[in-house]
Write a protein that holds these residues in place. Structure first.
Motif, PDB file in Angstrom:
ATOM      1  N   TYR A  20       0.779  -1.450   0.101  1.00 13.45           N
ATOM      2  CA  TYR A  20       0.048  -0.082  -0.217  1.00 13.45           C
ATOM      3  C   TYR A  20       1.154   1.264  -0.213  1.00 13.45           C
ATOM      4  CZ  TYR A  20      -4.532  -3.133   1.182  1.00 13.45           C
ATOM      5  OH  TYR A  20      -4.795  -3.729   1.317  1.00 13.45           O
ATOM      6  N   LYS A  21       0.533   2.316  -1.154  1.00 13.57           N
ATOM      7  CA  LYS A  21       0.750   3.907  -0.724  1.00 13.57           C
ATOM      8  C   LYS A  21       0.770   4.267   0.573  1.00 13.57           C
ATOM      9  CE  LYS A  21       0.979   4.104  -5.247  1.00 13.57           C
ATOM     10  NZ  LYS A  21       1.533   5.527  -6.651  1.00 13.57           N
ATOM     11  N   THR A  22       1.996   4.992   0.927  1.00  9.59           N
ATOM     12  CA  THR A  22       1.649   5.338   2.606  1.00  9.59           C
ATOM     13  C   THR A  22       2.345   6.956   2.638  1.00  9.59           C
ATOM     14  OG1 THR A  22       3.215   3.585   3.135  1.00  9.59           O
ATOM     15  CG2 THR A  22       3.400   5.462   4.528  1.00  9.59           C
ATOM     16  N   LEU A  23       1.433   7.188   3.138  1.00  9.81           N
ATOM     17  CA  LEU A  23       1.820   9.202   3.424  1.00  9.81           C
ATOM     18  C   LEU A  23       1.212   9.113   4.427  1.00  9.81           C
ATOM     19  CD1 LEU A  23       1.021  11.527   1.056  1.00  9.81           C
ATOM     20  CD2 LEU A  23      -1.189  11.031   2.053  1.00  9.81           C
ATOM     21  N   ILE A  24       2.312  10.411   5.578  1.00 11.96           N
ATOM     22  CA  ILE A  24       2.646  10.383   6.726  1.00 11.96           C
ATOM     23  C   ILE A  24       1.591  11.935   7.071  1.00 11.96           C
ATOM     24  CG2 ILE A  24       4.781  11.564   8.334  1.00 11.96           C
ATOM     25  CD1 ILE A  24       6.430   9.196   7.217  1.00 11.96           C
ATOM     26  N   ARG A  25       0.658  11.931   7.897  1.00 13.16           N
ATOM     27  CA  ARG A  25       1.068  12.967   7.736  1.00 13.16           C
ATOM     28  C   ARG A  25       0.902  13.755   9.015  1.00 13.16           C
ATOM     29  NH1 ARG A  25      -4.822  14.376   4.875  1.00 13.16           N
ATOM     30  NH2 ARG A  25      -5.184  12.420   4.241  1.00 13.16           N
ATOM     31  N   LEU A  26       2.207  14.905   9.091  1.00  9.55           N
ATOM     32  CA  LEU A  26       3.386  15.499   9.456  1.00  9.55           C
ATOM     33  C   LEU A  26       2.622  16.907   9.701  1.00  9.55           C
ATOM     34  CD1 LEU A  26       5.995  14.657  11.221  1.00  9.55           C
ATOM     35  CD2 LEU A  26       7.438  16.090   9.122  1.00  9.55           C
ATOM     36  N   ARG A  27       2.263  16.729  11.192  1.00 11.37           N
ATOM     37  CA  ARG A  27       2.392  18.195  12.318  1.00 11.37           C
ATOM     38  C   ARG A  27       3.542  18.316  13.222  1.00 11.37           C
ATOM     39  NH1 ARG A  27      -3.096  17.861  14.634  1.00 11.37           N
ATOM     40  NH2 ARG A  27      -2.978  19.465  15.703  1.00 11.37           N
ATOM     41  N   LYS A  28       3.997  19.601  12.154  1.00 10.90           N
ATOM     42  CA  LYS A  28       5.716  19.792  13.588  1.00 10.90           C
ATOM     43  C   LYS A  28       4.658  20.870  13.903  1.00 10.90           C
ATOM     44  CE  LYS A  28       8.329  19.320   9.397  1.00 10.90           C
ATOM     45  NZ  LYS A  28       9.275  20.230   8.484  1.00 10.90           N
ATOM     46  N   ARG A  29       5.503  20.941  15.740  1.00 13.87           N
ATOM     47  CA  ARG A  29       4.548  21.393  16.889  1.00 13.87           C
ATOM     48  C   ARG A  29       5.637  22.769  17.047  1.00 13.87           C
ATOM     49  NH1 ARG A  29       0.985  22.058  20.003  1.00 13.87           N
ATOM     50  NH2 ARG A  29       1.508  20.434  21.037  1.00 13.87           N
ATOM     51  N   ARG A  30       4.843  23.983  17.117  1.00 11.88           N
ATOM     52  CA  ARG A  30       6.124  25.229  16.948  1.00 11.88           C
ATOM     53  C   ARG A  30       5.973  25.676  18.335  1.00 11.88           C
ATOM     54  NH1 ARG A  30       3.741  29.708  12.558  1.00 11.88           N
ATOM     55  NH2 ARG A  30       1.774  29.896  13.806  1.00 11.88           N
ATOM     56  N   PHE A  31       7.227  26.213  18.689  1.00 10.98           N
ATOM     57  CA  PHE A  31       7.384  27.013  19.820  1.00 10.98           C
ATOM     58  C   PHE A  31       7.929  28.651  19.596  1.00 10.98           C
ATOM     59  CE2 PHE A  31       8.673  22.497  19.605  1.00 10.98           C
ATOM     60  CZ  PHE A  31       7.846  21.512  20.495  1.00 10.98           C
ATOM     61  N   ARG A  32       7.356  28.666  20.895  1.00 10.03           N
ATOM     62  CA  ARG A  32       7.552  30.654  20.723  1.00 10.03           C
ATOM     63  C   ARG A  32       8.810  30.767  22.153  1.00 10.03           C
ATOM     64  NH1 ARG A  32       3.835  35.688  20.764  1.00 10.03           N
ATOM     65  NH2 ARG A  32       2.165  33.949  20.935  1.00 10.03           N
ATOM     66  N   CYS A  33       9.080  31.512  22.412  1.00  7.10           N
ATOM     67  CA  CYS A  33      10.612  32.597  23.363  1.00  7.10           C
ATOM     68  C   CYS A  33       9.576  32.654  23.644  1.00  7.10           C
ATOM     69  CB  CYS A  33      11.634  32.783  22.809  1.00  7.10           C
ATOM     70  SG  CYS A  33      12.773  33.288  23.902  1.00  7.10           S
ATOM     71  N   LYS A  34       9.926  33.167  24.872  1.00  8.15           N
ATOM     72  CA  LYS A  34       9.037  33.882  26.138  1.00  8.15           C
ATOM     73  C   LYS A  34       9.785  35.022  26.142  1.00  8.15           C
ATOM     74  CE  LYS A  34       7.261  30.447  29.060  1.00  8.15           C
ATOM     75  NZ  LYS A  34       7.060  29.654  30.844  1.00  8.15           N
ATOM     76  N   VAL A  35      11.134  35.188  25.399  1.00 13.07           N
ATOM     77  CA  VAL A  35      11.615  36.791  26.239  1.00 13.07           C
ATOM     78  C   VAL A  35      11.574  37.280  24.760  1.00 13.07           C
ATOM     79  CG1 VAL A  35      13.834  37.490  26.227  1.00 13.07           C
ATOM     80  CG2 VAL A  35      13.581  35.567  27.809  1.00 13.07           C
ATOM     81  N   CYS A  36      12.277  36.780  23.752  1.00 11.94           N
ATOM     82  CA  CYS A  36      12.066  37.583  22.264  1.00 11.94           C
ATOM     83  C   CYS A  36      10.838  37.395  21.715  1.00 11.94           C
ATOM     84  CB  CYS A  36      13.713  37.932  21.708  1.00 11.94           C
ATOM     85  SG  CYS A  36      13.380  35.711  21.105  1.00 11.94           S
TER      86      CYS A  36
END
Length: 155
Positions: A20-36
């Motif tokens: 079967y053809k495989t497809l990855i549904r990738l959700r990358k987490r984003r992070f924010r710096c509290k200082v800058c």
């Protein structure tokens, strides 16, 4: 750094699993710096940064190109576009041996890409291809053979 949100989901083609053809549904987490306030994105070993094709699929494309499989067949079997396969082919670097020229060579020109003419030179005795040039003009041919040293050319 604090968790911010997710990037838009990326659909990344992967190798076949059990036919079967495989497809990855990738959700990358984003992070924010509290200082800058700068935002950083999580990385994974499956995909290079800012890419949409898995590293294993890129390796498989290279393997199939070496095996001389047609580009459309590679693209279809790995669920990528033909232009992706062509882009991968252009990454190859072909080294020419500038230390040897055969004593007997045969030259010819042939039609390439809808009427464009190209130049080919081969060893007459062993029939191994020495060079294929994009053009057939005297300047193109001369410039190529001037890359060889004068000692090699005089032999």
């Amino acid at each position: 750094m604090t968790k911010y949100d997710f990037q838009k989901e990326s659909k990344i083609p992967y190798l076949e699993c059990a036919g079967y053809k495989t497809l990855i549904r990738l959700r990358k987490r984003r992070f924010r710096c509290k200082v800058c306030g700068k935002i950083a994105v999580a990385e994974t070993s499956l995909v290079k940064k800012n890419h949409q094709i898995a590293t294993i699929v890129n390796q498989k494309i290279t393997q199939k190109l070496i095996e001389k499989v047609p580009m459309t067949a590679i693209a279809e079997s790995l669920s990528v576009s033909t232009s992706t396969v062509i882009r991968k082919l252009k990454e190859f670097k072909f080294k020419t041996d500038l230390s040897f020229l055969p004593t007997h060579m045969s030259w010819d020109e042939y039609s390439f890409k809808k009427g464009k003419m190209s130049f080919i030179a081969q060893d007459f005795d062993s029939r191994k291809i020495v060079v294929i040039l994009d053009g057939r003009t005297q300047v193109t041919i001369r410039n190529h053979f001037l890359r060889y040293s004068s000692q090699v050319r005089s032999r």
